[in-house]
Motif scaffolding. Structure first.
Motif, short mmCIF file in Angstrom:
data_model
loop_
_atom_site.label_atom_id
_atom_site.label_comp_id
_atom_site.label_asym_id
_atom_site.label_seq_id
_atom_site.Cartn_x
_atom_site.Cartn_y
_atom_site.Cartn_z
N GLU A 1 38.16 26.81 72.58
CA GLU A 1 37.25 26.02 71.75
C GLU A 1 37.69 25.95 70.29
OE1 GLU A 1 33.24 27.35 72.34
OE2 GLU A 1 33.38 27.22 74.52
N PRO B 1 37.61 20.85 74.86
CA PRO B 1 36.25 20.78 75.40
C PRO B 1 35.71 22.18 75.69
CG PRO B 1 37.61 19.08 76.38
CD PRO B 1 38.53 19.93 75.55
N VAL C 1 38.29 16.71 83.04
CA VAL C 1 37.34 17.62 82.41
C VAL C 1 36.04 17.59 83.21
CG1 VAL C 1 36.16 18.28 80.29
CG2 VAL C 1 38.40 17.17 80.16
#
Length: 465
Positions: free
Chosen positions: A317, A322, A351
């Motif tokens: 992160e 993401p 994702v």
């Protein structure tokens, strides 16, 4: 502070022990390299300690309470029950300790050195590690990886900080059921905690800035979630701007809001902040390491996850990836391969994500909103969960399945499920997408009956719009 002698030299030096970081440490140490990981507090990062896994533990307990409360529907008479939050917390703590023990064992097996200390850069690829007793170690690595993660944002709202609000960290340590929990934020964290705490016995109010919950998703998704919350007695205050907060969370709090131009006052016993996250890049000496930040203060990386400093990488992160553990794990693969001389990139990767409400919401690939915004033509397949026979047998028929298929081919563009087992059925579609299978292969597949994935046959046998 001056140091005696040169820094301790490692082949790989890592700051932060989250998903991508620990996998790099175990992999390269297992190959005989000298590896050190500097971790300030949580062995293994946030996921096993204060985020993904402990939250799902508490959510499962809330599911048990919900099922007990519904006992009559199943023909089971229950005279009454009580939620004992210290026991809920202890169950969660035992799970976390078990996970920490596994992590420590893997460090030992791999040979990677775990240094529990606060780390900050004092020069290019040079890290100062301050141990709990105040002693310091100076470390350097031929390659350096930064994986310091993110933390919950406490917005600059008058009275908010002094109200000592809960974040997801403190919420998972509650030893009482809040009488009335007010949640700031209608995203993933806010919604999961809202339903769980409601099912454990709290009155819950969720304040959201947008006109819908998780407003970036398709309207049928947000409408379904909002109806779910309404049916479970969770109050949603949308289009709300928090103006000020007074009181102290855990005792009594008062939140002044403006909703659709009207001033309102809300009273609760506990306040949970779930309005976003910000990177852990402050005060760790990144400027001394030559590591530049983006405008939002995430570490600036390219598609190979290289920072602006030579031989320094970032994962997870803090690198702006993401905010999912499985993406941090893929960041590990990217950096691993590139450290070994390859050229692996983050560009174009899938994702998938899942919101762990009950029922779940899961999506992979394009949503309808995204396809329309990008001008991509598609055919839409959609069925209610009542068409999935396994859902009927469970009498859990809320929600739907839907899939976007390219208009001029049979290629799957995106899949979404709001219903029982949504995360599991998404995995089936994702594997088909990875294998570049046409949707017709799923339609014609022989899938076990009665299972949730069998619903894909019904989905793709339905007419497309």
């Amino acid at each position: 502070m001056s140091f005696q002698g040169p820094p301790e030299v490692y082949d790989l030096l890592i700051l932060g022990s989250g998903a991508g970081s620990k996998l790099l440490a175990w992999t390269f140490a297992g190959q005989g390299q000298k590896v050190a990981v500097v971790e300030r507090k949580y062995v293994g990062g946030s996921c096993p300690n204060i985020a993904c896994l402990p939250s799902k533990n508490v959510i499962h307990t809330a599911q048990m309470a919900h099922n007990i409360r519904r006992g009559a529907e199943f023909g089971v008479d229950i005279d009454g029950f009580h939620v004992h939050m210290p026991a809920v917390r202890e169950r969660k703590r035992k799970m976390v300790q078990g996970l920490v023990d596994v992590h420590l064992s893997l460090y030992k097996q791999s040979g990677a050195e775990l240094i529990m200390a606060s780390g900050r850069f004092v020069g290019p690829k040079i890290l100062e590690a301050t141990l709990p007793d105040g002693t310091k170690r100076l470390l350097t690595g031929k390659s350096v990886v930064i994986g310091t993660g993110t933390h919950a944002v406490i917005d600059n709202i008058p009275g908010l900080a002094s109200a000592q609000p809960l974040t997801h960290v403190e919420a998972l340590e509650l030893d009482v059921v809040p009488e009335h929990l007010i949640i700031l934020g209608a995203g993933y964290v806010g919604l999961e905690f809202a339903q769980a705490m409601r099912r454990l016995g709290s009155q819950v109010t969720v304040l959201g800035r947008g006109h819908r919950v998780i407003h970036h998703e398709d309207d049928d998704v947000t409408e379904g979630l909002q109806q779910l919350f309404q049916d479970e007695g969770i109050e949603l205050a949308l289009n709300a701007r928090v103006k000020s907060v007074s009181g102290v969370s855990g005792w009594s709090v008062r939140v002044e809001i403006e909703q659709n131009g009207v001033a309102k006052s809300l009273h609760g016993t506990h306040l949970l902040v779930a309005s976003g996250r910000e990177p852990n890049t402050k005060d760790i000496g990144l400027e001394l390491a030559g590591v530049e930040l983006t405008e939002r203060r995430y570490i600036k990386v390219n598609e190979r996850l290289e920072t602006t400093a030579p031989d320094v990488w970032a994962v997870g992160e803090v690198a702006g990836s993401p905010q999912f553990t499985h993406i941090s794990e893929d960041d590990f693969r990217v950096v691993r391969d590139n450290l070994l001389g390859g050229n692996r990139v983050t560009t174009g990767r899938q994702v998938p994500f899942c919101l762990f409400t009950d029922p779940e919401y899961a999506r992979i690939g394009l949503s309808e909103k995204e396809a329309k915004a990008q001008g991509i033509g598609y055919r839409l397949f959609k069925i209610p969960m009542t068409a999935v026979l396994r859902a009927r047998s469970l009498v859990e028929t809320r929600g739907f399945l839907k899939c976007l298929v390219e208009r001029d081919s049979d290629r799957i563009l995106g899949f979404a499920a709001f219903g029982v087992g949504a995360g599991e059925i998404m995995g089936c579609v994702q594997i088909a997408m990875l294998g570049k299978l046409p949707y017709t292969d799923l339609r014609e597949a022989v899938l076990a009956h009665p299972t949730i994935p069998e619903g894909l046959i019904a989905l793709f046998s339905a007419g497309a719009s």
